[in-house]
Motif scaffolding. Structure first.
Motif, PDB file in Angstrom:
ATOM      1  N   LYS A  89      10.545  20.352  17.904  1.00  0.00           N
ATOM      2  CA  LYS A  89      11.139  20.145  19.234  1.00  0.00           C
ATOM      3  C   LYS A  89      12.405  20.983  19.381  1.00  0.00           C
ATOM      4  O   LYS A  89      13.321  20.884  18.567  1.00  0.00           O
ATOM      5  CB  LYS A  89      11.455  18.652  19.402  1.00  0.00           C
ATOM      6  CG  LYS A  89      12.310  18.286  20.587  1.00  0.00           C
ATOM      7  CD  LYS A  89      11.551  18.428  21.892  1.00  0.00           C
ATOM      8  CE  LYS A  89      12.472  18.149  23.080  1.00  0.00           C
ATOM      9  NZ  LYS A  89      13.505  19.157  23.301  1.00  0.00           N
ATOM     10  N   CYS A 128       9.313   8.730  20.871  1.00  0.00           N
ATOM     11  CA  CYS A 128      10.362   8.391  19.890  1.00  0.00           C
ATOM     12  C   CYS A 128      11.652   9.167  20.123  1.00  0.00           C
ATOM     13  O   CYS A 128      12.524   9.179  19.258  1.00  0.00           O
ATOM     14  CB  CYS A 128       9.840   8.630  18.471  1.00  0.00           C
ATOM     15  SG  CYS A 128       9.222  10.295  18.178  1.00  0.00           S
ATOM     16  N   ARG A 129      11.812   9.802  21.281  1.00  0.00           N
ATOM     17  CA  ARG A 129      13.064  10.516  21.528  1.00  0.00           C
ATOM     18  C   ARG A 129      14.197   9.505  21.719  1.00  0.00           C
ATOM     19  O   ARG A 129      13.957   8.317  21.957  1.00  0.00           O
ATOM     20  CB  ARG A 129      12.949  11.400  22.769  1.00  0.00           C
ATOM     21  CG  ARG A 129      11.944  12.532  22.579  1.00  0.00           C
ATOM     22  CD  ARG A 129      12.034  13.512  23.714  1.00  0.00           C
ATOM     23  NE  ARG A 129      13.271  14.259  23.651  1.00  0.00           N
ATOM     24  CZ  ARG A 129      13.848  14.819  24.701  1.00  0.00           C
ATOM     25  NH1 ARG A 129      13.334  14.697  25.903  1.00  0.00           N
ATOM     26  NH2 ARG A 129      14.983  15.484  24.556  1.00  0.00           N
ATOM     27  N   SER A 175       6.780  17.901  15.359  1.00  0.00           N
ATOM     28  CA  SER A 175       7.770  16.885  15.756  1.00  0.00           C
ATOM     29  C   SER A 175       7.029  15.772  16.501  1.00  0.00           C
ATOM     30  O   SER A 175       6.294  16.029  17.465  1.00  0.00           O
ATOM     31  CB  SER A 175       8.821  17.490  16.688  1.00  0.00           C
ATOM     32  OG  SER A 175       9.705  18.310  15.991  1.00  0.00           O
ATOM     33  N   ARG A 176       7.223  14.573  16.033  1.00  0.00           N
ATOM     34  CA  ARG A 176       6.411  13.445  16.514  1.00  0.00           C
ATOM     35  C   ARG A 176       6.540  13.195  18.021  1.00  0.00           C
ATOM     36  O   ARG A 176       5.615  12.702  18.672  1.00  0.00           O
ATOM     37  CB  ARG A 176       6.866  12.195  15.735  1.00  0.00           C
ATOM     38  CG  ARG A 176       5.911  11.083  15.775  1.00  0.00           C
ATOM     39  CD  ARG A 176       6.263   9.967  14.806  1.00  0.00           C
ATOM     40  NE  ARG A 176       5.145   9.067  14.740  1.00  0.00           N
ATOM     41  CZ  ARG A 176       4.114   9.223  13.921  1.00  0.00           C
ATOM     42  NH1 ARG A 176       4.109  10.188  13.049  1.00  0.00           N
ATOM     43  NH2 ARG A 176       3.108   8.399  13.970  1.00  0.00           N
ATOM     44  N   CYS A 177       7.673  13.559  18.571  1.00  0.00           N
ATOM     45  CA  CYS A 177       7.886  13.290  20.007  1.00  0.00           C
ATOM     46  C   CYS A 177       7.117  14.272  20.883  1.00  0.00           C
ATOM     47  O   CYS A 177       7.104  14.146  22.099  1.00  0.00           O
ATOM     48  CB  CYS A 177       9.372  13.333  20.352  1.00  0.00           C
ATOM     49  SG  CYS A 177      10.122  14.937  20.008  1.00  0.00           S
ATOM     50  N   CYS A 205       8.939  12.261  12.598  1.00  0.00           N
ATOM     51  CA  CYS A 205      10.177  12.139  13.380  1.00  0.00           C
ATOM     52  C   CYS A 205      11.304  11.863  12.389  1.00  0.00           C
ATOM     53  O   CYS A 205      11.483  10.727  11.926  1.00  0.00           O
ATOM     54  CB  CYS A 205      10.083  11.002  14.390  1.00  0.00           C
ATOM     55  SG  CYS A 205      11.677  10.765  15.240  1.00  0.00           S
ATOM     56  N   PRO A 206      12.076  12.884  12.038  1.00  0.00           N
ATOM     57  CA  PRO A 206      13.138  12.683  11.044  1.00  0.00           C
ATOM     58  C   PRO A 206      14.143  11.600  11.431  1.00  0.00           C
ATOM     59  O   PRO A 206      14.633  10.866  10.566  1.00  0.00           O
ATOM     60  CB  PRO A 206      13.807  14.065  10.979  1.00  0.00           C
ATOM     61  CG  PRO A 206      12.749  15.019  11.428  1.00  0.00           C
ATOM     62  CD  PRO A 206      11.966  14.288  12.456  1.00  0.00           C
ATOM     63  N   GLU A 207      14.416  11.453  12.718  1.00  0.00           N
ATOM     64  CA  GLU A 207      15.418  10.447  13.105  1.00  0.00           C
ATOM     65  C   GLU A 207      14.888   9.025  12.922  1.00  0.00           C
ATOM     66  O   GLU A 207      15.640   8.126  12.546  1.00  0.00           O
ATOM     67  CB  GLU A 207      15.894  10.710  14.543  1.00  0.00           C
ATOM     68  CG  GLU A 207      16.741  11.982  14.602  1.00  0.00           C
ATOM     69  CD  GLU A 207      17.155  12.426  15.990  1.00  0.00           C
ATOM     70  OE1 GLU A 207      17.203  11.585  16.908  1.00  0.00           O
ATOM     71  OE2 GLU A 207      17.438  13.633  16.157  1.00  0.00           O
ATOM     72  N   SER A 242      16.869  20.039  19.531  1.00  0.00           N
ATOM     73  CA  SER A 242      17.222  18.770  18.896  1.00  0.00           C
ATOM     74  C   SER A 242      18.172  19.000  17.720  1.00  0.00           C
ATOM     75  O   SER A 242      18.012  19.961  16.973  1.00  0.00           O
ATOM     76  CB  SER A 242      15.930  18.107  18.382  1.00  0.00           C
ATOM     77  OG  SER A 242      16.199  17.297  17.269  1.00  0.00           O
ATOM     78  N   SER A 285      18.133  17.533  15.090  1.00  0.00           N
ATOM     79  CA  SER A 285      17.343  17.419  13.867  1.00  0.00           C
ATOM     80  C   SER A 285      16.293  18.522  13.806  1.00  0.00           C
ATOM     81  O   SER A 285      16.174  19.221  12.811  1.00  0.00           O
ATOM     82  CB  SER A 285      16.625  16.057  13.818  1.00  0.00           C
ATOM     83  OG  SER A 285      17.556  15.021  13.973  1.00  0.00           O
ATOM     84  N   CYS A 286      15.514  18.696  14.870  1.00  0.00           N
ATOM     85  CA  CYS A 286      14.314  19.545  14.821  1.00  0.00           C
ATOM     86  C   CYS A 286      14.477  20.943  15.421  1.00  0.00           C
ATOM     87  O   CYS A 286      13.617  21.796  15.194  1.00  0.00           O
ATOM     88  CB  CYS A 286      13.163  18.846  15.533  1.00  0.00           C
ATOM     89  SG  CYS A 286      12.600  17.342  14.715  1.00  0.00           S
TER      90      CYS A 286
HETATM   91  S1  SF4 Z   1      14.016  13.783  15.529  1.00  0.00           S
HETATM   92 FE1  SF4 Z   1      14.080  13.984  17.744  1.00  0.00          FE
HETATM   93  S2  SF4 Z   1      13.153  15.950  18.151  1.00  0.00           S
HETATM   94 FE2  SF4 Z   1      12.588  15.413  16.079  1.00  0.00          FE
HETATM   95  S3  SF4 Z   1      10.661  14.345  16.277  1.00  0.00           S
HETATM   96 FE3  SF4 Z   1      12.200  12.780  16.353  1.00  0.00          FE
HETATM   97  S4  SF4 Z   1      12.608  12.524  18.510  1.00  0.00           S
HETATM   98 FE4  SF4 Z   1      11.549  14.441  18.285  1.00  0.00          FE
END
Ligand code: SF4
Length: 330
Positions: free
Chosen positions: A105, A22-23, A14-16, A47-49, A108, A110-111
């Motif tokens: 992460k 990128c959160r 997870s990129r964050c 980071c999927p978002e 989340s 997403s993650c």
């Molecule tokens: S979607 Fe949220 S938890 Fe997943 S990498 Fe991006 S910021 Fe982090």
């Protein structure tokens, strides 16, 4: 001891988690272990978002459980992001090759792999906890990969377990890519003691798989082997299994040891059995003797070097039964 011939594990991250702020709140999470791990594995951050076009900072999103299934929504804007997140996840994961693990992460929408809040239709009440939309697709596409979140990896027993599985899968990867029954047998022989420690039943099944002639297609054989190997390493070993394996390995080097050394090993083994010292006591001692005096077959056993030992240097809580469950901590 690290093994220079071990392929570098490939881990989707997870990129964050230490790569980009990128959160939703414009922050990132720093973890000592991940910083250290970055020197040993190849991270593939995502980071999927961000990938579905959300900006930083952004209004939070959440998962809603309804009659028609789960949806991913952004309450502040009323946007339904389910389709874009599902489409991105499928496309991204389908294109991924040669991946051994994921570190995602926690919590989340997403993650998160297991502790994400799933809300009722009122968008407030938490109905249950489960996987985020991207993580659920990861678990479906890669059921055999080593998957963890950063929070669980703060526990050194989970880290040790994750690394053992991750490196075993990475070592298998080149063989699985060009399936060859003999190469698979050599791999299996080197992992025998590790498998014996983790899951004896699955070891028996793997023995049968490699000895039987029921799998004429080597690609199918390699696929089935990988699935079973991953399953064998999916749970922590029983401490009694480790004791049995250590006694077995000790038998191969004991003749070269002094009476004092032999007594020292038995004392440490007894201390481990009684929960007074961690497993690293007898394992560390035996490893040094195996490397010096052991026959080649034993020296090559991955049980004694499942992953680079430098990765144990990050401190952290060990859980409720640290003395019986840790294998390699310093
Ligand atoms: S979607 Fe949220 S938890 Fe997943 S990498 Fe991006 S910021 Fe982090």
């Amino acid at each position: 001891m690290s093994n220079s011939r071990t392929p570098t594990p490939v881990v989707v991250l997870s990129r964050c988690l230490g790569v980009e702020a990128c959160r939703y709140n414009g922050k990132m999470i720093r973890e000592d272990f991940l910083r250290q791990l970055s020197s040993y594995v190849k991270f593939r951050p995502v980071c999927p978002e961000l990938e579905i076009g959300l900006g930083v900072p952004r209004d939070p999103i959440r998962i809603i459980a309804g009659d028609g299934g789960r949806t991913l929504v952004q309450p502040a804007t009323g946007r339904d992001l389910t389709r874009s997140m599902t489409t991105f996840s499928q496309e991204f994961l389908t294109k991924l090759n040669d991946v051994d693990g994921f570190i995602l992460k926690s919590r989340s929408p997403s993650c998160g792999i297991r502790d994400t809040r799933i809300h009722d239709a009122d968008q407030e009440t938490v109905r249950e906890r489960g996987a985020g939309i991207f993580a659920a697709a990861v678990l479906e596409h890669f059921p055999d990969a080593a998957v963890e979140d950063e929070k669980r990896l703060r526990n050194r027993i989970r880290r040790e377990h994750f690394l053992t599985r991750l490196y075993a899968l990475a070592r298998l990867r080149p063989i699985a890519r060009r399936p060859d029954r003999e190469a698979l047998r050599r791999f299996h022989a080197k992992n025998r003691l590790l498998l014996m420690t983790f899951n004896r039943k699955e070891l028996d099944r793997l023995d049968k798989l490699l000895s039987g002639g029921r799998e004429p297609d080597e690609a199918d054989l390699a696929k089935e082997y990988r699935r079973r190997l991953s399953n064998a390493l999916s749970r922590n070993p029983r401490y009694t299994s480790l004791i049995d394996v250590l006694i077995y390995a000790f038998g191969s080097v004991s003749k070269q040891l002094t009476d004092r050394d032999r007594a020292l090993f038995l004392e440490r083994l007894s201390g481990y059995r009684n929960g007074k010292i961690p497993a690293s006591g007898p394992v560390g001692l035996l490893r040094s003797w195996v490397l010096r005096h052991g026959p080649r077959d034993l020296r090559n056993q991955t049980l004694f070097h499942p992953y680079p030992m430098e990765l144990n240097e990050v401190a952290g809580p060990a859980g409720k039964k640290p003395l019986q469950r840790t294998l390699y901590d310093a």
